[in-house]
Design a protein around this motif. Structure first.
Motif, PDB file in Angstrom:
ATOM      1  N   ARG A  89       7.484  -5.992   4.272  1.00 38.86           N
ATOM      2  CA  ARG A  89       7.231  -5.614   2.880  1.00 38.86           C
ATOM      3  C   ARG A  89       5.981  -6.302   2.344  1.00 38.86           C
ATOM      4  O   ARG A  89       5.207  -5.705   1.607  1.00 38.86           O
ATOM      5  CB  ARG A  89       8.429  -5.973   2.000  1.00 38.86           C
ATOM      6  CG  ARG A  89       9.585  -5.029   2.172  1.00 38.86           C
ATOM      7  CD  ARG A  89      10.686  -5.462   1.271  1.00 38.86           C
ATOM      8  NE  ARG A  89      11.166  -6.748   1.789  1.00 38.86           N
ATOM      9  CZ  ARG A  89      12.399  -7.174   1.741  1.00 38.86           C
ATOM     10  NH1 ARG A  89      13.296  -6.447   1.156  1.00 38.86           N
ATOM     11  NH2 ARG A  89      12.746  -8.329   2.250  1.00 38.86           N
TER      12      ARG A  89
ATOM     13  N   ARG B 279       3.412  -7.237   4.122  1.00 39.24           N
ATOM     14  CA  ARG B 279       2.253  -6.594   4.752  1.00 39.24           C
ATOM     15  C   ARG B 279       1.910  -5.286   4.052  1.00 39.24           C
ATOM     16  O   ARG B 279       0.736  -4.997   3.801  1.00 39.24           O
ATOM     17  CB  ARG B 279       2.515  -6.362   6.232  1.00 39.24           C
ATOM     18  CG  ARG B 279       1.290  -5.832   6.961  1.00 39.24           C
ATOM     19  CD  ARG B 279       1.527  -5.734   8.417  1.00 39.24           C
ATOM     20  NE  ARG B 279       1.661  -7.094   8.939  1.00 39.24           N
ATOM     21  CZ  ARG B 279       1.847  -7.376  10.204  1.00 39.24           C
ATOM     22  NH1 ARG B 279       1.949  -6.414  11.084  1.00 39.24           N
ATOM     23  NH2 ARG B 279       1.947  -8.617  10.613  1.00 39.24           N
ATOM     24  N   VAL B 280       2.920  -4.497   3.692  1.00 35.84           N
ATOM     25  CA  VAL B 280       2.683  -3.240   2.974  1.00 35.84           C
ATOM     26  C   VAL B 280       2.062  -3.536   1.609  1.00 35.84           C
ATOM     27  O   VAL B 280       1.085  -2.894   1.203  1.00 35.84           O
ATOM     28  CB  VAL B 280       3.995  -2.435   2.836  1.00 35.84           C
ATOM     29  CG1 VAL B 280       3.837  -1.277   1.861  1.00 35.84           C
ATOM     30  CG2 VAL B 280       4.448  -1.940   4.188  1.00 35.84           C
ATOM     31  N   LEU B 281       2.614  -4.515   0.909  1.00 36.99           N
ATOM     32  CA  LEU B 281       2.074  -4.907  -0.385  1.00 36.99           C
ATOM     33  C   LEU B 281       0.638  -5.406  -0.258  1.00 36.99           C
ATOM     34  O   LEU B 281      -0.231  -5.079  -1.073  1.00 36.99           O
ATOM     35  CB  LEU B 281       2.958  -5.981  -1.016  1.00 36.99           C
ATOM     36  CG  LEU B 281       2.607  -6.442  -2.417  1.00 36.99           C
ATOM     37  CD1 LEU B 281       2.754  -5.292  -3.402  1.00 36.99           C
ATOM     38  CD2 LEU B 281       3.498  -7.597  -2.820  1.00 36.99           C
TER      39      LEU B 281
ATOM     40  N   VAL C 252      -1.575  -4.600   2.104  1.00 33.58           N
ATOM     41  CA  VAL C 252      -2.459  -3.470   2.421  1.00 33.58           C
ATOM     42  C   VAL C 252      -2.729  -2.641   1.168  1.00 33.58           C
ATOM     43  O   VAL C 252      -3.872  -2.235   0.919  1.00 33.58           O
ATOM     44  CB  VAL C 252      -1.863  -2.614   3.558  1.00 33.58           C
ATOM     45  CG1 VAL C 252      -2.603  -1.293   3.692  1.00 33.58           C
ATOM     46  CG2 VAL C 252      -1.899  -3.370   4.872  1.00 33.58           C
ATOM     47  N   LEU C 253      -1.698  -2.381   0.368  1.00 37.43           N
ATOM     48  CA  LEU C 253      -1.904  -1.625  -0.868  1.00 37.43           C
ATOM     49  C   LEU C 253      -2.837  -2.367  -1.824  1.00 37.43           C
ATOM     50  O   LEU C 253      -3.709  -1.756  -2.452  1.00 37.43           O
ATOM     51  CB  LEU C 253      -0.562  -1.353  -1.549  1.00 37.43           C
ATOM     52  CG  LEU C 253       0.348  -0.337  -0.872  1.00 37.43           C
ATOM     53  CD1 LEU C 253       1.693  -0.275  -1.573  1.00 37.43           C
ATOM     54  CD2 LEU C 253      -0.307   1.023  -0.829  1.00 37.43           C
ATOM     55  N   THR C 254      -2.666  -3.680  -1.923  1.00 34.88           N
ATOM     56  CA  THR C 254      -3.549  -4.477  -2.777  1.00 34.88           C
ATOM     57  C   THR C 254      -4.975  -4.438  -2.257  1.00 34.88           C
ATOM     58  O   THR C 254      -5.922  -4.309  -3.036  1.00 34.88           O
ATOM     59  CB  THR C 254      -3.046  -5.927  -2.853  1.00 34.88           C
ATOM     60  OG1 THR C 254      -1.693  -5.920  -3.301  1.00 34.88           O
ATOM     61  CG2 THR C 254      -3.888  -6.745  -3.797  1.00 34.88           C
TER      62      THR C 254
ATOM     63  N   VAL D 135      -6.395  -2.068  -0.490  1.00 34.56           N
ATOM     64  CA  VAL D 135      -6.968  -0.743  -0.754  1.00 34.56           C
ATOM     65  C   VAL D 135      -7.400  -0.645  -2.218  1.00 34.56           C
ATOM     66  O   VAL D 135      -8.505  -0.162  -2.513  1.00 34.56           O
ATOM     67  CB  VAL D 135      -5.947   0.366  -0.397  1.00 34.56           C
ATOM     68  CG1 VAL D 135      -6.376   1.709  -0.951  1.00 34.56           C
ATOM     69  CG2 VAL D 135      -5.769   0.436   1.106  1.00 34.56           C
ATOM     70  N   TYR D 136      -6.562  -1.118  -3.126  1.00 35.50           N
ATOM     71  CA  TYR D 136      -6.907  -1.052  -4.545  1.00 35.50           C
ATOM     72  C   TYR D 136      -8.123  -1.925  -4.867  1.00 35.50           C
ATOM     73  O   TYR D 136      -9.036  -1.488  -5.573  1.00 35.50           O
ATOM     74  CB  TYR D 136      -5.715  -1.484  -5.402  1.00 35.50           C
ATOM     75  CG  TYR D 136      -6.050  -1.520  -6.861  1.00 35.50           C
ATOM     76  CD1 TYR D 136      -6.202  -0.349  -7.589  1.00 35.50           C
ATOM     77  CD2 TYR D 136      -6.259  -2.724  -7.508  1.00 35.50           C
ATOM     78  CE1 TYR D 136      -6.530  -0.376  -8.924  1.00 35.50           C
ATOM     79  CE2 TYR D 136      -6.597  -2.765  -8.853  1.00 35.50           C
ATOM     80  CZ  TYR D 136      -6.726  -1.591  -9.550  1.00 35.50           C
ATOM     81  OH  TYR D 136      -7.075  -1.629 -10.868  1.00 35.50           O
TER      82      TYR D 136
ATOM     83  N   SER E 132     -11.502  -8.981  -1.492  1.00 34.99           N
ATOM     84  CA  SER E 132     -11.338  -8.038  -0.380  1.00 34.99           C
ATOM     85  C   SER E 132     -11.498  -8.767   0.947  1.00 34.99           C
ATOM     86  O   SER E 132     -10.716  -8.560   1.882  1.00 34.99           O
ATOM     87  CB  SER E 132     -12.358  -6.906  -0.471  1.00 34.99           C
ATOM     88  OG  SER E 132     -12.141  -6.119  -1.605  1.00 34.99           O
TER      89      SER E 132
END
Length: 167
Positions: A20, A22-24, A26-28, A30-31, A74
């Motif tokens: 979870r 890692r998903v969070l 990656v989303l951060t 990308v944003y 980033s």
């Protein structure tokens, strides 16, 4: 009174929620990357058409500062993802350095932005020395907090390294 003390030195236990996180992450990433790219893509338009005067000096300067901080974070987030992918610990040198760069940048902005013609201090918190030197207080305090947090992260990393070397 025949108690036995057991110490498990077999290795680190797996921390739950890694997927979870890692998903969070990656989303951060990308944003934040999209934010920094969009801000830099808008900069030539703002300079060429002189739209920054329509936006206002405050909006233009802080949009520029946030895009620079987005680039820094980033890089930090990519380094954290690479650490996770290699199976290493999350806390590395990148986090304190990201905090130091952000804190220093905010403090510099709080010193330099008030010198730009048309810049207004929005929040009312400011530090003024006579009539010629003003510091925007809100970014100054946030920059100080970032520097303190970076120092705490650096000390935590040093303690973690010391514990790992001891074991």
């Amino acid at each position: 009174m025949d108690e036995k003390i057991r110490v498990d030195c077999s290795g680190e236990k797996e921390v739950g929620g890694r997927r979870r996180f890692r998903v969070l992450l990656v989303l951060t990433l990308v944003y934040v990357a999209a934010l920094s790219l969009s801000a830099f893509m808008d900069l030539p338009k703002l300079f060429i058409r002189n739209e920054w005067s329509e936006l206002g000096v405050n909006v233009f300067l802080w949009r520029l500062a946030i895009s620079l901080f987005s680039w820094v974070w980033s890089v930090v987030l990519v380094c954290i993802l690479m650490r996770m992918h290699r199976g290493r610990r999350l806390l590395g040198r990148e986090m304190p350095w990201g905090m130091y760069i952000t804190g220093t940048g905010l403090m510099l902005a709080s010193f330099l932005f008030p010198f730009v013609d048309g810049y207004t201090i929005e929040m009312g918190l400011f530090i003024q020395f006579r009539d010629f030197f003003t510091i925007d207080g809100v970014p100054f305090v946030i920059g100080l907090l970032c520097l303190i947090l970076g120092y705490i992260l650096r000390i935590g990393l040093a303690c973690q390294n010391e514990v790992e070397e001891t074991i």
